[in-house]
Motif scaffolding. Structure first.
Motif, PDB file in Angstrom:
ATOM      1  N   LEU A 136      38.102  38.223  39.807  1.00  0.00           N
ATOM      2  CA  LEU A 136      38.161  37.045  40.671  1.00  0.00           C
ATOM      3  C   LEU A 136      38.987  37.327  41.925  1.00  0.00           C
ATOM      4  CD1 LEU A 136      37.510  34.056  41.121  1.00  0.00           C
ATOM      5  CD2 LEU A 136      39.565  33.515  39.806  1.00  0.00           C
ATOM      6  N   ILE A 137      40.133  37.984  41.759  1.00  0.00           N
ATOM      7  CA  ILE A 137      40.984  38.321  42.908  1.00  0.00           C
ATOM      8  C   ILE A 137      40.205  39.180  43.899  1.00  0.00           C
ATOM      9  CG2 ILE A 137      42.977  39.715  43.630  1.00  0.00           C
ATOM     10  CD1 ILE A 137      44.340  38.795  41.007  1.00  0.00           C
ATOM     11  N   ASN A 138      39.464  40.153  43.394  1.00  0.00           N
ATOM     12  CA  ASN A 138      38.729  41.041  44.290  1.00  0.00           C
ATOM     13  C   ASN A 138      37.530  40.366  44.945  1.00  0.00           C
ATOM     14  OD1 ASN A 138      40.261  43.399  44.422  1.00  0.00           O
ATOM     15  ND2 ASN A 138      39.605  43.991  42.385  1.00  0.00           N
ATOM     16  N   LYS A 139      37.079  39.262  44.416  1.00  0.00           N
ATOM     17  CA  LYS A 139      35.999  38.516  45.065  1.00  0.00           C
ATOM     18  C   LYS A 139      36.511  37.702  46.242  1.00  0.00           C
ATOM     19  CE  LYS A 139      32.953  38.183  41.098  1.00  0.00           C
ATOM     20  NZ  LYS A 139      32.416  37.345  40.037  1.00  0.00           N
ATOM     21  N   VAL A 140      37.770  37.273  46.179  1.00  0.00           N
ATOM     22  CA  VAL A 140      38.293  36.394  47.232  1.00  0.00           C
ATOM     23  C   VAL A 140      39.296  37.074  48.158  1.00  0.00           C
ATOM     24  CG1 VAL A 140      37.909  34.323  45.857  1.00  0.00           C
ATOM     25  CG2 VAL A 140      40.124  35.461  45.742  1.00  0.00           C
ATOM     26  N   ASP A 155      43.766  41.066  27.452  1.00  0.00           N
ATOM     27  CA  ASP A 155      43.089  42.149  28.161  1.00  0.00           C
ATOM     28  C   ASP A 155      41.867  41.638  28.913  1.00  0.00           C
ATOM     29  OD1 ASP A 155      42.476  44.809  28.965  1.00  0.00           O
ATOM     30  OD2 ASP A 155      41.115  45.015  27.274  1.00  0.00           O
ATOM     31  N   GLU A 156      41.023  40.913  28.223  1.00  0.00           N
ATOM     32  CA  GLU A 156      39.808  40.398  28.856  1.00  0.00           C
ATOM     33  C   GLU A 156      40.134  39.360  29.926  1.00  0.00           C
ATOM     34  OE1 GLU A 156      35.405  38.781  27.584  1.00  0.00           O
ATOM     35  OE2 GLU A 156      36.741  39.641  26.079  1.00  0.00           O
ATOM     36  N   PHE A 157      41.166  38.561  29.689  1.00  0.00           N
ATOM     37  CA  PHE A 157      41.564  37.551  30.663  1.00  0.00           C
ATOM     38  C   PHE A 157      42.054  38.213  31.954  1.00  0.00           C
ATOM     39  CE2 PHE A 157      44.799  34.537  32.362  1.00  0.00           C
ATOM     40  CZ  PHE A 157      43.918  33.525  32.711  1.00  0.00           C
ATOM     41  N   VAL A 158      42.871  39.259  31.831  1.00  0.00           N
ATOM     42  CA  VAL A 158      43.389  39.955  33.014  1.00  0.00           C
ATOM     43  C   VAL A 158      42.254  40.640  33.770  1.00  0.00           C
ATOM     44  CG1 VAL A 158      44.868  41.839  33.794  1.00  0.00           C
ATOM     45  CG2 VAL A 158      45.731  40.193  32.145  1.00  0.00           C
ATOM     46  N   LYS A 159      41.295  41.230  33.055  1.00  0.00           N
ATOM     47  CA  LYS A 159      40.135  41.839  33.716  1.00  0.00           C
ATOM     48  C   LYS A 159      39.357  40.788  34.507  1.00  0.00           C
ATOM     49  CE  LYS A 159      39.368  45.589  30.453  1.00  0.00           C
ATOM     50  NZ  LYS A 159      38.541  46.079  29.351  1.00  0.00           N
ATOM     51  N   VAL A 211      48.450  45.274  45.828  1.00  0.00           N
ATOM     52  CA  VAL A 211      49.026  44.988  44.519  1.00  0.00           C
ATOM     53  C   VAL A 211      49.155  43.478  44.362  1.00  0.00           C
ATOM     54  CG1 VAL A 211      51.039  45.261  43.023  1.00  0.00           C
ATOM     55  CG2 VAL A 211      50.329  47.142  44.499  1.00  0.00           C
ATOM     56  N   ALA A 212      48.615  42.942  43.286  1.00  0.00           N
ATOM     57  CA  ALA A 212      48.772  41.522  42.978  1.00  0.00           C
ATOM     58  C   ALA A 212      49.880  41.394  41.940  1.00  0.00           C
ATOM     59  CB  ALA A 212      47.464  40.944  42.439  1.00  0.00           C
ATOM     60  N   ILE A 213      50.808  40.494  42.180  1.00  0.00           N
ATOM     61  CA  ILE A 213      51.913  40.288  41.249  1.00  0.00           C
ATOM     62  C   ILE A 213      51.563  39.126  40.330  1.00  0.00           C
ATOM     63  CG2 ILE A 213      54.378  39.794  40.999  1.00  0.00           C
ATOM     64  CD1 ILE A 213      53.779  42.425  42.458  1.00  0.00           C
ATOM     65  N   LEU A 214      51.530  39.404  39.045  1.00  0.00           N
ATOM     66  CA  LEU A 214      51.275  38.388  38.025  1.00  0.00           C
ATOM     67  C   LEU A 214      52.618  37.794  37.636  1.00  0.00           C
ATOM     68  CD1 LEU A 214      49.576  36.908  35.883  1.00  0.00           C
ATOM     69  CD2 LEU A 214      49.782  38.941  34.451  1.00  0.00           C
ATOM     70  N   CYS A 218      41.115  42.513  50.953  1.00  0.00           N
ATOM     71  CA  CYS A 218      40.907  43.922  50.612  1.00  0.00           C
ATOM     72  C   CYS A 218      41.051  44.095  49.105  1.00  0.00           C
ATOM     73  CB  CYS A 218      41.866  44.826  51.381  1.00  0.00           C
ATOM     74  SG  CYS A 218      43.568  44.663  50.898  1.00  0.00           S
ATOM     75  N   ARG A 219      40.574  45.201  48.622  1.00  0.00           N
ATOM     76  CA  ARG A 219      40.510  45.430  47.179  1.00  0.00           C
ATOM     77  C   ARG A 219      41.898  45.562  46.548  1.00  0.00           C
ATOM     78  NH1 ARG A 219      37.677  46.349  43.005  1.00  0.00           N
ATOM     79  NH2 ARG A 219      38.012  48.048  41.557  1.00  0.00           N
ATOM     80  N   THR A 220      42.099  44.835  45.475  1.00  0.00           N
ATOM     81  CA  THR A 220      43.325  44.950  44.692  1.00  0.00           C
ATOM     82  C   THR A 220      43.137  46.083  43.692  1.00  0.00           C
ATOM     83  OG1 THR A 220      43.842  42.618  44.926  1.00  0.00           O
ATOM     84  CG2 THR A 220      44.822  43.746  43.062  1.00  0.00           C
ATOM     85  N   THR A 221      44.067  47.018  43.692  1.00  0.00           N
ATOM     86  CA  THR A 221      43.950  48.169  42.806  1.00  0.00           C
ATOM     87  C   THR A 221      44.930  48.128  41.646  1.00  0.00           C
ATOM     88  OG1 THR A 221      45.456  49.419  44.215  1.00  0.00           O
ATOM     89  CG2 THR A 221      43.103  49.685  44.626  1.00  0.00           C
TER      90      THR A 221
END
Length: 103
Positions: free
Chosen positions: A49-53, A40-44, A26-29, A56-59
């Motif tokens: 980007l988070i999942n590229k770096v 919406d598009e910005f968060v996507k 879980v990533a905390i914004l 493990c995968r952020t869900t």
């Protein structure tokens, strides 16, 4: 929006040390600044980007919004965030709405 337009904004995310080793990270914004119509598009884009770096995968992306900011809660709701909980007297003794965005 055409292919040449770029969504720009600033976001601050944090993850716990344990989230690097589990599959349901879980990533905390904690901060975001971008045009509300592009949230919406910005968060996507941020999730991608988070999942590229990340290790493990952020869900899930989670954010906490003070309940005295109904415009922000509505904006996040329209952008794919779901209300997960109402937390009474949380951060700094204020009431907040916990909202989740599933990646």
């Amino acid at each position: 929006m055409d292919d040449t337009e770029t969504i720009r904004g600033i976001a601050e995310f944090e993850t716990s040390a344990i989230s690097r080793y589990i599959t349901n990270s879980v990533a905390i914004l904690s901060y975001v600044s971008c045009p509300s119509k592009n949230l919406d598009e910005f968060v996507k884009g941020c999730a991608s980007l988070i999942n590229k770096v990340a290790l493990c995968r952020t869900t899930k992306i989670r954010t906490y919004i003070p309940v005295d900011q109904p415009e922000a809660i509505e904006s996040f709701s329209h952008s794919g965030f779901e209300k997960a909980a109402f937390l009474k007297e949380e951060y700094g003794k204020i009431d907040v709405c916990m909202m989740d965005y599933f990646v």
